[in-house]
Motif scaffolding. Structure first.
Motif, mmCIF file in Angstrom:
data_model
loop_
_atom_site.group_PDB
_atom_site.id
_atom_site.type_symbol
_atom_site.label_atom_id
_atom_site.label_comp_id
_atom_site.label_asym_id
_atom_site.label_seq_id
_atom_site.Cartn_x
_atom_site.Cartn_y
_atom_site.Cartn_z
ATOM 1 N N LYS A 84 0.848 -1.194 0.000
ATOM 2 C CA LYS A 84 0.000 0.000 0.000
ATOM 3 C C LYS A 84 0.880 1.239 0.000
ATOM 4 C CE LYS A 84 -2.821 -1.831 3.440
ATOM 5 N NZ LYS A 84 -3.686 -1.596 4.577
ATOM 6 N N LYS A 85 0.412 2.288 -0.678
ATOM 7 C CA LYS A 85 1.226 3.494 -0.756
ATOM 8 C C LYS A 85 1.504 4.089 0.620
ATOM 9 C CE LYS A 85 -2.083 7.219 -1.540
ATOM 10 N NZ LYS A 85 -2.561 8.232 -2.473
ATOM 11 N N GLU A 86 0.619 3.855 1.581
ATOM 12 C CA GLU A 86 0.817 4.372 2.932
ATOM 13 C C GLU A 86 2.070 3.786 3.587
ATOM 14 O OE1 GLU A 86 -2.270 2.735 2.181
ATOM 15 O OE2 GLU A 86 -3.141 4.611 1.519
ATOM 16 N N ASN A 87 2.469 2.595 3.129
ATOM 17 C CA ASN A 87 3.624 1.924 3.723
ATOM 18 C C ASN A 87 4.941 2.264 3.041
ATOM 19 O OD1 ASN A 87 1.966 0.631 5.590
ATOM 20 N ND2 ASN A 87 1.581 -1.081 4.219
ATOM 21 N N ILE A 88 4.899 2.937 1.908
ATOM 22 C CA ILE A 88 6.119 3.233 1.153
ATOM 23 C C ILE A 88 7.091 4.112 1.947
ATOM 24 C CG2 ILE A 88 7.021 4.363 -0.922
ATOM 25 C CD1 ILE A 88 4.579 3.182 -2.415
ATOM 26 N N PRO A 89 6.639 5.195 2.598
ATOM 27 C CA PRO A 89 7.607 5.975 3.387
ATOM 28 C C PRO A 89 8.313 5.137 4.458
ATOM 29 C CG PRO A 89 5.616 7.251 3.061
ATOM 30 C CD PRO A 89 5.322 5.857 2.567
ATOM 31 N N ASN A 90 7.580 4.262 5.136
ATOM 32 C CA ASN A 90 8.203 3.399 6.143
ATOM 33 C C ASN A 90 9.173 2.416 5.506
ATOM 34 O OD1 ASN A 90 6.883 4.617 8.257
ATOM 35 N ND2 ASN A 90 5.248 3.108 8.346
ATOM 36 N N ALA A 91 8.819 1.903 4.338
ATOM 37 C CA ALA A 91 9.721 0.983 3.632
ATOM 38 C C ALA A 91 11.022 1.696 3.256
ATOM 39 C CB ALA A 91 9.038 0.414 2.390
ATOM 40 N N VAL A 125 0.490 10.537 5.535
ATOM 41 C CA VAL A 125 0.564 9.274 6.280
ATOM 42 C C VAL A 125 1.647 9.399 7.350
ATOM 43 C CG1 VAL A 125 -0.357 7.781 4.483
ATOM 44 C CG2 VAL A 125 2.074 8.233 4.513
ATOM 45 N N VAL A 126 1.236 9.242 8.571
ATOM 46 C CA VAL A 126 2.147 9.313 9.700
ATOM 47 C C VAL A 126 1.954 8.039 10.503
ATOM 48 C CG1 VAL A 126 2.742 10.568 11.797
ATOM 49 C CG2 VAL A 126 2.023 11.823 9.765
ATOM 50 N N SER A 127 3.065 7.428 10.905
ATOM 51 C CA SER A 127 2.968 6.218 11.718
ATOM 52 C C SER A 127 3.925 6.346 12.890
ATOM 53 C CB SER A 127 3.334 4.979 10.891
ATOM 54 O OG SER A 127 4.718 5.000 10.583
ATOM 55 N N ASN A 128 3.697 5.574 13.919
ATOM 56 C CA ASN A 128 4.610 5.566 15.049
ATOM 57 C C ASN A 128 5.990 5.086 14.617
ATOM 58 O OD1 ASN A 128 2.818 6.597 16.923
ATOM 59 N ND2 ASN A 128 2.045 4.577 17.482
ATOM 60 N N PHE A 129 6.041 4.094 13.727
ATOM 61 C CA PHE A 129 7.323 3.626 13.214
ATOM 62 C C PHE A 129 8.060 4.774 12.527
ATOM 63 C CE2 PHE A 129 9.979 2.084 9.729
ATOM 64 C CZ PHE A 129 10.844 1.252 10.418
ATOM 65 N N GLY A 130 7.356 5.513 11.688
ATOM 66 C CA GLY A 130 7.974 6.622 10.967
ATOM 67 C C GLY A 130 8.451 7.723 11.894
ATOM 68 N N LYS A 131 7.633 8.064 12.895
ATOM 69 C CA LYS A 131 8.018 9.107 13.841
ATOM 70 C C LYS A 131 9.283 8.733 14.609
ATOM 71 C CE LYS A 131 3.537 9.793 15.350
ATOM 72 N NZ LYS A 131 2.561 10.175 16.371
ATOM 73 N N PHE A 132 9.424 7.440 14.905
ATOM 74 C CA PHE A 132 10.601 6.976 15.630
ATOM 75 C C PHE A 132 11.776 6.699 14.696
ATOM 76 C CE2 PHE A 132 13.090 3.187 16.731
ATOM 77 C CZ PHE A 132 13.764 3.670 17.829
ATOM 78 N N ALA A 133 11.529 5.907 13.667
ATOM 79 C CA ALA A 133 12.625 5.369 12.863
ATOM 80 C C ALA A 133 13.232 6.375 11.898
ATOM 81 C CB ALA A 133 12.137 4.134 12.093
ATOM 82 N N ASP A 134 12.439 7.283 11.334
ATOM 83 C CA ASP A 134 12.988 8.211 10.349
ATOM 84 C C ASP A 134 14.094 9.084 10.929
ATOM 85 O OD1 ASP A 134 13.133 9.609 7.773
ATOM 86 O OD2 ASP A 134 12.214 11.255 8.880
ATOM 87 N N PRO A 135 13.843 9.824 12.018
ATOM 88 C CA PRO A 135 14.950 10.636 12.542
ATOM 89 C C PRO A 135 16.092 9.789 13.096
ATOM 90 C CG PRO A 135 13.005 10.831 13.946
ATOM 91 C CD PRO A 135 12.594 10.057 12.737
ATOM 92 N N MET A 136 15.771 8.618 13.641
ATOM 93 C CA MET A 136 16.820 7.748 14.168
ATOM 94 C C MET A 136 17.704 7.225 13.034
ATOM 95 S SD MET A 136 18.095 6.718 16.959
ATOM 96 C CE MET A 136 16.787 7.270 18.013
ATOM 97 N N ALA A 137 17.090 6.839 11.933
ATOM 98 C CA ALA A 137 17.853 6.334 10.791
ATOM 99 C C ALA A 137 18.797 7.409 10.257
ATOM 100 C CB ALA A 137 16.907 5.854 9.693
ATOM 101 N N ASP A 138 18.318 8.637 10.182
ATOM 102 C CA ASP A 138 19.158 9.735 9.698
ATOM 103 C C ASP A 138 20.381 9.897 10.590
ATOM 104 O OD1 ASP A 138 17.058 10.114 7.978
ATOM 105 O OD2 ASP A 138 16.268 11.875 9.025
#
Length: 179
Positions: A2-9, A60-73
């Motif tokens: 689903k396109k909603e999952n692409i940012p998390n992927a 699309v905002v998810s808890n995974f994205g809120k946590f993982a995106d800045p951490m990954a950077d």
């Protein structure tokens, strides 16, 4: 998917690229391997832009994205600077300032959320900091030393300035600290 999952992927891909990047720099000592590392780092950096762009566009905002995106950077950039100290491409004091600022601002963000539910968005100096750090790393890995060093010092200036701005704007959290 689903396109909603692409940012998390895309964020997940960036996380997977970190050990690959580290291994390339650990075992690939030639210029050709540094170019490969620069490409891997550049692709990972592009996913940082792309996942944020798509998440905002599709709302699309998810808890995974809120946590993982800045951490990954932060993990990507800190890993690069630590590896580049070993390769004698970056001075240890510069990497230390950058890494300490990243950890301090991350802690500040956690404190803001915990004490008042405030989410500290990235301001323009912080975005310039990230952009210049990523380009400095790529330029240095490509052995474009003059451009890499100039960009690194721009990144250092924006690292310090943006960290100062974040803490200045949140000084109220510490007003009773030394009374």
């Amino acid at each position: 998917m689903k396109k909603e999952n692409i940012p998390n992927a895309l964020t997940f891909i960036r996380i997977v690229f970190i050990p690959i990047f580290i291994l390339i720099l650990m075992f690939g000592k030639s210029y050709a391997w540094h170019v490969v590392a620069a490409i891997v780092f550049a692709v990972a950096s592009i996913t940082d832009y792309l996942d944020g762009y798509l998440a905002r566009k599709w709302q699309v905002v998810s808890n995974f994205g809120k946590f993982a995106d800045p951490m990954a950077d932060k993990l990507l950039v800190m890993s690069a600077f630590i590896m580049m100290i070993e390769l004698k491409m970056v001075s240890g004091w510069i990497a230390t300032v950058i890494i300490c600022r990243e950890l301090a601002v991350t802690g500040l963000r956690l404190l803001l959320v915990e004490t008042g539910g405030v989410v500290l968005p990235a301001a323009m100096p912080g975005k310039i900091k990230t952009f210049s750090q990523m380009f400095a790393i790529i330029f240095l890995l490509l052995h474009w030393n003059l451009l890499g060093q100039l960009t690194l010092y721009v990144a250092l200036i924006f690292t310090i300035y943006s960290g100062y701005e974040y803490f200045k704007g949140s000084a109220y959290l510490f007003k009773d600290t030394f009374r």
